[in-house]
Design a protein around this motif. Structure first.
Motif, PDB file in Angstrom:
ATOM      1  N   MET A   1       0.858  -1.192   0.000  1.00  0.00           N
ATOM      2  CA  MET A   1       0.000   0.000   0.000  1.00  0.00           C
ATOM      3  C   MET A   1       0.889   1.235   0.000  1.00  0.00           C
ATOM      4  N   ASP A   2       0.726   2.097  -1.016  1.00  0.00           N
ATOM      5  CA  ASP A   2       1.601   3.259  -1.095  1.00  0.00           C
ATOM      6  C   ASP A   2       1.188   4.319  -0.080  1.00  0.00           C
ATOM      7  N   THR A   3       2.079   5.284   0.120  1.00  0.00           N
ATOM      8  CA  THR A   3       1.886   6.290   1.167  1.00  0.00           C
ATOM      9  C   THR A   3       0.625   7.114   0.924  1.00  0.00           C
ATOM     10  N   ALA A   4       0.373   7.472  -0.313  1.00  0.00           N
ATOM     11  CA  ALA A   4      -0.817   8.271  -0.621  1.00  0.00           C
ATOM     12  C   ALA A   4      -2.092   7.521  -0.244  1.00  0.00           C
ATOM     13  N   GLU A   5      -2.109   6.209  -0.427  1.00  0.00           N
ATOM     14  CA  GLU A   5      -3.294   5.419  -0.096  1.00  0.00           C
ATOM     15  C   GLU A   5      -3.469   5.291   1.413  1.00  0.00           C
ATOM     16  N   ILE A   6      -2.356   5.153   2.137  1.00  0.00           N
ATOM     17  CA  ILE A   6      -2.442   5.116   3.606  1.00  0.00           C
ATOM     18  C   ILE A   6      -3.062   6.415   4.116  1.00  0.00           C
ATOM     19  N   ARG A   7      -2.593   7.533   3.568  1.00  0.00           N
ATOM     20  CA  ARG A   7      -3.109   8.845   3.955  1.00  0.00           C
ATOM     21  C   ARG A   7      -4.600   8.949   3.626  1.00  0.00           C
ATOM     22  N   ARG A   8      -4.975   8.528   2.436  1.00  0.00           N
ATOM     23  CA  ARG A   8      -6.376   8.632   2.001  1.00  0.00           C
ATOM     24  C   ARG A   8      -7.284   7.809   2.911  1.00  0.00           C
ATOM     25  N   ARG A   9      -6.856   6.587   3.242  1.00  0.00           N
ATOM     26  CA  ARG A   9      -7.674   5.719   4.086  1.00  0.00           C
ATOM     27  C   ARG A   9      -7.822   6.293   5.493  1.00  0.00           C
ATOM     28  N   PHE A  10      -6.767   6.923   5.998  1.00  0.00           N
ATOM     29  CA  PHE A  10      -6.843   7.522   7.329  1.00  0.00           C
ATOM     30  C   PHE A  10      -7.926   8.610   7.359  1.00  0.00           C
ATOM     31  N   VAL A  11      -7.863   9.532   6.421  1.00  0.00           N
ATOM     32  CA  VAL A  11      -8.825  10.639   6.406  1.00  0.00           C
ATOM     33  C   VAL A  11     -10.239  10.121   6.183  1.00  0.00           C
ATOM     34  N   ALA A  12     -10.412   9.187   5.251  1.00  0.00           N
ATOM     35  CA  ALA A  12     -11.740   8.652   4.958  1.00  0.00           C
ATOM     36  C   ALA A  12     -12.336   7.943   6.172  1.00  0.00           C
ATOM     37  N   HIS A  13     -11.514   7.191   6.910  1.00  0.00           N
ATOM     38  CA  HIS A  13     -11.959   6.468   8.097  1.00  0.00           C
ATOM     39  C   HIS A  13     -12.579   7.412   9.121  1.00  0.00           C
ATOM     40  N   PHE A  14     -11.906   8.524   9.376  1.00  0.00           N
ATOM     41  CA  PHE A  14     -12.412   9.453  10.394  1.00  0.00           C
ATOM     42  C   PHE A  14     -13.519  10.350   9.851  1.00  0.00           C
ATOM     43  N   GLU A  15     -13.476  10.644   8.581  1.00  0.00           N
ATOM     44  CA  GLU A  15     -14.552  11.445   7.998  1.00  0.00           C
ATOM     45  C   GLU A  15     -15.872  10.685   8.088  1.00  0.00           C
ATOM     46  N   ARG A  16     -15.827   9.364   7.893  1.00  0.00           N
ATOM     47  CA  ARG A  16     -17.047   8.552   8.023  1.00  0.00           C
ATOM     48  C   ARG A  16     -17.587   8.600   9.441  1.00  0.00           C
ATOM     49  N   ASP A  17     -16.724   8.880  10.413  1.00  0.00           N
ATOM     50  CA  ASP A  17     -17.145   8.933  11.811  1.00  0.00           C
ATOM     51  C   ASP A  17     -17.504  10.354  12.254  1.00  0.00           C
ATOM     52  N   GLY A  18     -17.676  11.270  11.295  1.00  0.00           N
ATOM     53  CA  GLY A  18     -18.110  12.613  11.639  1.00  0.00           C
ATOM     54  C   GLY A  18     -17.014  13.607  11.933  1.00  0.00           C
ATOM     55  N   HIS A  19     -15.764  13.227  11.658  1.00  0.00           N
ATOM     56  CA  HIS A  19     -14.655  14.161  11.857  1.00  0.00           C
ATOM     57  C   HIS A  19     -14.541  15.113  10.669  1.00  0.00           C
ATOM     58  N   THR A  20     -14.265  16.369  10.964  1.00  0.00           N
ATOM     59  CA  THR A  20     -14.038  17.355   9.910  1.00  0.00           C
ATOM     60  C   THR A  20     -12.613  17.222   9.389  1.00  0.00           C
ATOM     61  N   PRO A  21     -12.430  16.943   8.085  1.00  0.00           N
ATOM     62  CA  PRO A  21     -11.058  16.876   7.553  1.00  0.00           C
ATOM     63  C   PRO A  21     -10.453  18.287   7.534  1.00  0.00           C
ATOM     64  N   VAL A  22      -9.306  18.466   8.169  1.00  0.00           N
ATOM     65  CA  VAL A  22      -8.646  19.763   8.241  1.00  0.00           C
ATOM     66  C   VAL A  22      -7.350  19.690   7.436  1.00  0.00           C
ATOM     67  N   PRO A  23      -7.186  20.530   6.410  1.00  0.00           N
ATOM     68  CA  PRO A  23      -5.947  20.484   5.616  1.00  0.00           C
ATOM     69  C   PRO A  23      -4.725  20.800   6.475  1.00  0.00           C
ATOM     70  N   SER A  24      -3.589  20.324   6.043  1.00  0.00           N
ATOM     71  CA  SER A  24      -2.347  20.615   6.761  1.00  0.00           C
ATOM     72  C   SER A  24      -2.095  22.110   6.791  1.00  0.00           C
ATOM     73  N   ALA A  25      -1.713  22.606   7.972  1.00  0.00           N
ATOM     74  CA  ALA A  25      -1.275  24.000   8.082  1.00  0.00           C
ATOM     75  C   ALA A  25       0.130  24.124   7.510  1.00  0.00           C
ATOM     76  N   SER A  26       0.555  25.351   7.280  1.00  0.00           N
ATOM     77  CA  SER A  26       1.932  25.601   6.872  1.00  0.00           C
ATOM     78  C   SER A  26       2.885  25.111   7.949  1.00  0.00           C
ATOM     79  N   LEU A  27       4.114  24.802   7.544  1.00  0.00           N
ATOM     80  CA  LEU A  27       5.145  24.445   8.518  1.00  0.00           C
ATOM     81  C   LEU A  27       5.529  25.628   9.399  1.00  0.00           C
ATOM     82  N   LEU A  28       5.126  26.831   9.003  1.00  0.00           N
ATOM     83  CA  LEU A  28       5.483  28.050   9.732  1.00  0.00           C
ATOM     84  C   LEU A  28       4.245  28.616  10.402  1.00  0.00           C
TER      85      LEU A  28
END
Length: 889
Positions: A1-28
C-alpha cells in the motif's frame, strides 16, 4: 500500500465517523516556542489551551511537520527524520478514551480489502500509563487481548504534556512487534523491537507546574476532556510496505536510487554510505518542503536550519564520491513523489528549485574557500611540528566558514593529520547549550489569553468588523481588559483594552499596521486608540488611553478611525500588491513576497531573489506600477472558497493562516491576492509610487522600500529642488547634470593622483637627507627617524627607500616611526650586512612596540607594527640605538 493510499484511508476512516477533515497547516506558524510545526496537534493548540473556541467538536488531519533537534541522528536509525507527516484525530470535549481506542484499533486491524491497513493483531501490543487502570480495562474490552499483551509504562513513555503548565494526560500507544532480530522478548525499551506508530493522548488533567517530563503537579481535572492522537505516516508506510525503515518507502527511496546512479555506490553495501544515502533522501525532501512553505536559506533561525539541511545533503553526496551539482538531479525526483499529494510543489517549482540550487552553488563556493583556509591551518600545524588540527580550528572552520566537520576529518586524514574531535565536540556542545538556554528562556511564552477568552465567551459571537465599508460606526462596550484581567471599569489616564461588539478599526495583520482613532461613549467618556490587535480568533481589541470620563461595559460607543491615516495605509497596501505583481512580471514567478509592512505613506516589500535587482529592473517596475496608477483600475474584494481563489489565479502568502472562506483583492484583472487588509478604491487614488531602493536582508531575500501618495510627491518635490540647485551651481541644464558631475569627479580623481605623486616625491626626497645623516653605532649605519603626519604605508615606503640609499657593504639599520590620526606606525628595515651581524628587524619592532602602546613583528629584514601612544616616540627611537649597540658592535 503506497503512502498516498495510507493517507487517504486515514482521512476517509475518520470522515465517516463525523470528523471534519482539516488540511495541513503551513510548517510556519506564529508560535514563540517553535521554529516549525513539529507535531500534528500544533495547529490545534489554541483550542486545547482554551485560547479559541474550535469550529468543530471532532477533526482529523495529516499535518506536515519538521523536527531538527536530532538532525545528527538522521539516517542512523529507522525513527529519526526531519520532515514527516503526522496523521491525527482530535476530539474537543466530544468522545474520549473508549471511542478513541475503538477508532484506532478498527483502522489498524481491519483488512486492506475492507479499507483498513490490515495489521496482524498477533503482532500488536497496546501500551498504557502505569496508573491508568481505566485504559487497561478499555483495551481488554475493545480488543479482547489478554492482560500480558498490554504493556504498562511510566511517565517518560506514556504521559503527555506540552512542557508548560496547562493540559496534560496519560496516553496509550499502539506498538508492533518486529521480531527477535530487533531486540529481546518483552523488552519494551528496545524501540526497534516494539515500535510505536500511533499515540493516543487522553487529555484530562490540568497541570499547575511542570518541572520536567516526569516531574509535574496535577492541579485537577480539565473541565472538558479532549483527544489528541498522532500517527506517523512514514512509520505505517514502511511497516506496510515491507521495508526496514522510513527512508526506503515509496516517496523517499527513488531519491536514494538516483543517488546510487550518480555516485556509483550501492545502497546496502556499507553502513557509513547507507547513512549518507538516507541523509540525502531525508534532507532533499525536507529542504524542498521548507522552501515550498516560504523558508529561504540564512544564518539564523529557520533559514539556518534550511541551509544546514541543504548543505548536509550536498556534503553527503560529496562523501559518496559525487562532486558535481547534485540537487538538480535529486530534488525533481522528490518533487514528483511528494507532488502527488502537494500539487503546489509543481506549481511553484521555479521558485523552489531556484532557491535550492542557488544555495548549493553558494555552498560549493564555501567549500572551495574553506579548503584554502583549511590548507593554511594544516600548514601551520606541520610547520610547528604538530600532528593534530586543534578543536578550535575545526570549530572555526565549521561555525565561521560553514565547513563541515566530516570533510575536515576526511581532508585532515589525507594530510596525515588527526583532528581534536573531543575539543570540537565540546565547543559544539557549548554552542548547542547556549541555544537551548535561549530556547528555555523563551519557553512558556504562550500568551495568557484567559481574559480575552472570557470576554469572547461572554459575547457568544465574533466581533463584527465593519471597516471595509466605513471608518465610523456605532456599537457597545462588551469587555474591558487591564493588567491581564477583565475589569468592570476604568478612569482617566488608565491604559485599557476595549472590546466592542462591532468596530471599524482594523487590527494589525497581514503586514498592515493597525488603525488609530477615537472611541466616544454615551456617558461622555473618550478614549484615544493607539493600537488594535486580535489576540484570539474572532476578537478585536482596541488598546487605548482613557482621556475623559469613566469607561464601563454595556455603554454605547461611537468609534471613529483616523481617516487620513487609514487612507494612507490603504494606499500603501494596494501599492504593495502592485509592486509584488510587477516584480513577478520582471523577474519571474520566483519573486514571491516574503514579508511586508504597510504604513502611512510608505511600505516595505520583501521578496525572494537570488541576487541584487538591477537598476534597470527597478526602473521598469516603478514605471509599470505608475502606468497602472494612471489606468485607474478598480480595486475590488470578493469572498470565495480557497479552491475558487486558487482557480482564479489569486496568490496566497507563505505562513498566513486562511479559513475555508477567503477574501481575494484584485487590482483590475492584473494583480490578485488573498488578503484581509484594507485598500484604496482604485489604483488612481495612489497618485504616484516611488521606489527608494533595494537591499539584501538575508540570503535569497531582498527588500524594497517605497513611498506612495503625498509622501512620494513630497520626496520627488525635494529631489526636484535639489536638481535645480545643482543645475544652477554647475551652470548646466538638468539633463546635463550626470555628464557634468562625471567630468568633475574624473578631474578630482586625476588631481588626487597628481597630489599623491607630489606627496610621495616629497617623502622620498627626504630619504636622501636621512641616509646622508645616518648615525654610526659602532660599524652600523643607523637611521632612527620620527615622521609626524605619516601613516603606515608612507612609513614603510620611506624606510625601504632609506635602506636602499645606505652603503650596502656596511651594516645598515633604518627605523621610522610615524604618527597620524592618533595612530602610531613603526617600520624597521635592515640590509644583509646588518642581518649578518645578528641584528633583526623583528627584534627591533618588538623592542619599541610596547613603548608606543602596541606591538608588531615580521622577518629579519623588514618588520612593522603599530600603537596608540605618540608621546613616547622619541623614547622609542632612543631604544633603537641602544638595541643596535648591544648586538651590532
Amino acid at each position: 500500500m503506497d503512502t498516498a493510499e495510507i493517507r487517504r484511508r486515514f482521512v476517509a476512516h475518520f470522515e465517516r465517523d463525523g470528523h471534519t477533515p482539516v488540511p495541513s497547516a503551513s510548517l510556519l506558524l506564529d508560535d514563540p516556542n517553535l521554529l516549525f510545526v513539529n507535531a500534528g496537534m500544533v495547529p490545534f493548540k489554541p483550542y486545547f489551551l482554551g485560547q479559541e473556541t474550535p469550529p468543530y467538536t471532532r477533526a482529523a488531519s495529516v499535518q506536515k511537520c519538521v523536527r531538527t533537534p536530532d538532525i545528527e541522528d538522521v539516517g542512523k536509525t529507522s525513527r529519526h527524520g526531519t520532515f514527516f507527516e503526522m496523521c491525527g484525530n482530535f476530539s474537543f470535549g466530544d468522545y474520549f478514551k473508549e471511542h478513541a481506542i475503538e477508532l484506532a484499533w478498527d483502522l489498524v486491524t481491519k483488512s486492506q480489502a475492507d479499507g483498513g491497513w490490515g495489521f496482524d493483531e498477533a503482532k500488536l501490543y497496546p501500551s498504557v500509563y502505569v496508573d491508568d487502570a481505566e485504559a487497561v480495562a478499555l483495551w481488554r474490552k475493545i480488543t479482547g487481548l489478554p492482560d500480558d499483551r498490554i504493556a504498562r509504562l511510566g511517565k517518560k513513555e506514556n504521559y503527555w504534556s506540552m512542557g508548560v503548565p496547562g493540559p496534560g494526560g496519560p496516553c496509550s500507544e499502539i506498538l508492533i512487534d518486529r521480531g527477535p532480530a530487533y531486540g529481546a522478548d518483552g523488552d519494551f525499551s528496545a524501540e526497534d523491537r516494539y515500535l510505536e506508530f500511533w499515540n493516543l493522548v487522553f487529555m484530562q488533567d490540568e497541570l499547575s507546574a511542570v518541572r520536567s517530563k516526569e516531574d509535574f503537579d496535577i492541579a485537577g481535572s480539565l473541565p472538558k476532556k479532549n483527544i489528541d492522537t498522532g500517527m506517523g505516516l512514514e512509520r505505517v508506510a514502511f511497516l506496510t510496505q515491507g521495508v526496514d525503515n522510513m527512508y526506503e518507502i515509496d516517496v523517499m527511496f527513488p531519491v536514494i536510487q538516483m543517488a546510487e546512479q550518480l555516485s556509483g555506490r550501492r545502497y546496502g553495501a556499507n553502513h557509513d554510505d547507507d547513512v549518507r544515502f538516507r541523509v540525502v533522501a531525508d534532507h532533499v525532501r525536507s529542504s524542498m518542503m521548507l522552501i515550498a512553505d516560504g523558508v529561504t536559506p540564512g544564518n539564523e533561525a529557520r533559514g539556518y536550519v534550511l541551509r544546514r539541511l541543504l548543505r548536509r545533503a550536498v556534503r553527503s553526496m560529496r562523501l559518496l564520491g559525487y562532486e558535481d551539482p547534485a540537487l538538480p538531479e535529486l530534488m525533481p525526483i522528490s518533487r514528483d513523489k511528494m507532488g502527488e499529494t502537494y500539487t503546489q510543489l509543481h506549481q511553484d517549482w521555479e521558485r523552489i528549485s531556484t532557491v535550492a540550487y542557488a544555495e548549493e552553488h553558494a555552498f560549493r563556493q564555501t567549500l572551495r574557500a574553506g579548503t584554502s583556509i583549511f590548507d593554511l591551518a594544516t600548514t601551520e600545524v606541520k610547520q610547528a611540528g604538530g600532528s593534530q588540527l586543534s578543536g578550535d580550528k575545526a570549530f572555526a572552520l565549521h561555525d565561521t566558514y560553514g565547513f563541515p566537520i566530516d570533510i575536515t576529518l576526511e581532508m585532515a586524514a589525507e594530510q596525515g593529520l588527526s583532528v581534536d574531535e573531543e575539543g570540537f565536540r565540546r565547543l559544539m556542545n557549548e554552542q548547542r547549550q547556549r541555544a537551548k538556554d535561549d530556547a528555555r528562556a523563551k519557553k512558556g511564552q504562550h500568551r495568557d489569553a484567559s481574559a480575552y477568552r472570557e470576554v469572547a465567551d461572554s459575547m457568544g459571537r465574533p466581533v463584527e468588523f465593519t471597516g471595509y465599508e466605513t471608518t465610523t460606526d456605532e456599537g457597545s462596550v462588551r469587555g474591558i481588559v487591564a493588567g491581564g484581567g477583565v475589569v468592570a471599569s476604568a478612569g482617566p489616564g488608565d491604559e485599557v483594552e476595549i472590546v466592542l461588539d462591532r468596530t471599524p478599526f482594523y487590527a494589525e495583520g497581514g503586514g498592515q499596521l493597525a488603525d488609530q482613532g477615537v472611541i466616544e461613549l454615551a456617558n461622555g467618556a473618550r478614549l484615544e486608540v493607539y493600537d488594535v490587535q486580535s489576540p484570539v480568533t474572532g476578537l478585536i481589541v482596541h488598546k487605548a488611553r482613557v482621556l475623559d470620563g469613566e469607561v464601563a461595559a454595556g455603554l454605547a460607543a461611537h468609534a471613529a478611525v483616523d481617516l487620513e491615516r487609514r487612507r494612507s495605509i490603504s494606499r500603501a497596501h494596494t501599492a504593495t500588491h502592485m509592486v509584488h505583481k510587477a516584480f513577478r512580471e520582471a523577474l519571474g514567478e520566483t519573486a514571491t513576497q516574503a514579508g511586508s509592512e504597510n504604513a502611512p505613506g510608505r511600505f516595505r516589500f520583501d521578496f525572494s531573489a537570488t541576487g541584487a535587482v538591477p537598476a534597470s529592473v527597478m526602473a521598469d517596475v516603478e514605471a509599470r506600477v505608475n502606468d497602472v496608477v494612471l489606468d485607474d483600475l478598480a480595486v475590488q474584494a470578493e469572498i470565495m472558497t480557497q479552491k475558487e481563489a486558487v482557480a482564479s489565479g489569486a496568490m496566497a502568502l507563505f505562513g498566513e493562516k486562511y479559513g475555508d472562506q477567503v477574501r481575494v483583492v484584485s487590482v483590475g484583472d492584473w494583480a490578485r491576492e488573498l488578503c484581509g487588509g484594507t485598500h484604496a478604491g482604485s489604483s488612481g487614488k495612489l497618485g504616484v509610487i516611488k521606489l527608494l531602493g533595494e537591499s539584501s536582508i538575508g540570503s535569497g531575500v531582498r527588500r524594497v522600500e517605497a513611498l506612495v501618495g503625498s509622501d512620494a510627491y513630497r520626496f520627488l518635490a525635494r529631489e526636484h529642488v535639489l536638481v535645480n540647485q545643482l543645475s544652477e551651481t554647475l551652470k548646466v541644464r538638468p539633463e546635463q547634470l550626470p555628464e557634468r558631475v562625471h567630468d568633475i569627479v574624473e578631474k578630482l580623481r586625476a588631481a588626487e593622483k597628481e597630489i599623491e605623486k607630489v606627496r610621495v616625491g616629497q617623502l622620498l626626497a627626504a630619504g636622501g637627507e636621512l641616509a646622508a645623516g645616518a648615525a654610526k653605532v659602532g660599524p652600523v649605519n643607523v637611521v632612527a627617524h620620527r615622521a609626524d603626519g605619516a601613516g603606515g604605508g608612507d612609513v614603510r615606503t620611506l624606510a625601504l627607500d632609506v635602506r636602499g640609499r645606505l652603503p650596502q657593504d656596511e651594516p645598515g639599520v633604518v627605523v621610522i616611526i610615524g604618527a597620524a590620526d592618533g595612530k602610531v606606525a613603526v617600520v624597521a628595515a635592515l640590509n644583509d650586512e646588518a642581518q649578518a651581524r645578528g641584528l633583526s628587524a623583528n627584534d627591533l619592532v618588538r623592542a619599541v612596540g610596547p613603548l608606543v602602546g602596541g606591538k608588531g613583528g615580521g622577518k629579519a629584514d623588514v618588520a612593522q607594527g603599530g600603537g596608540t601612544d605618540a608621546s613616547r616616540i622619541d623614547e622609542a627611537l632612543a631604544v633603537v640605538t641602544t638595541e643596535v649597540g648591544k648586538v651590532g658592535a
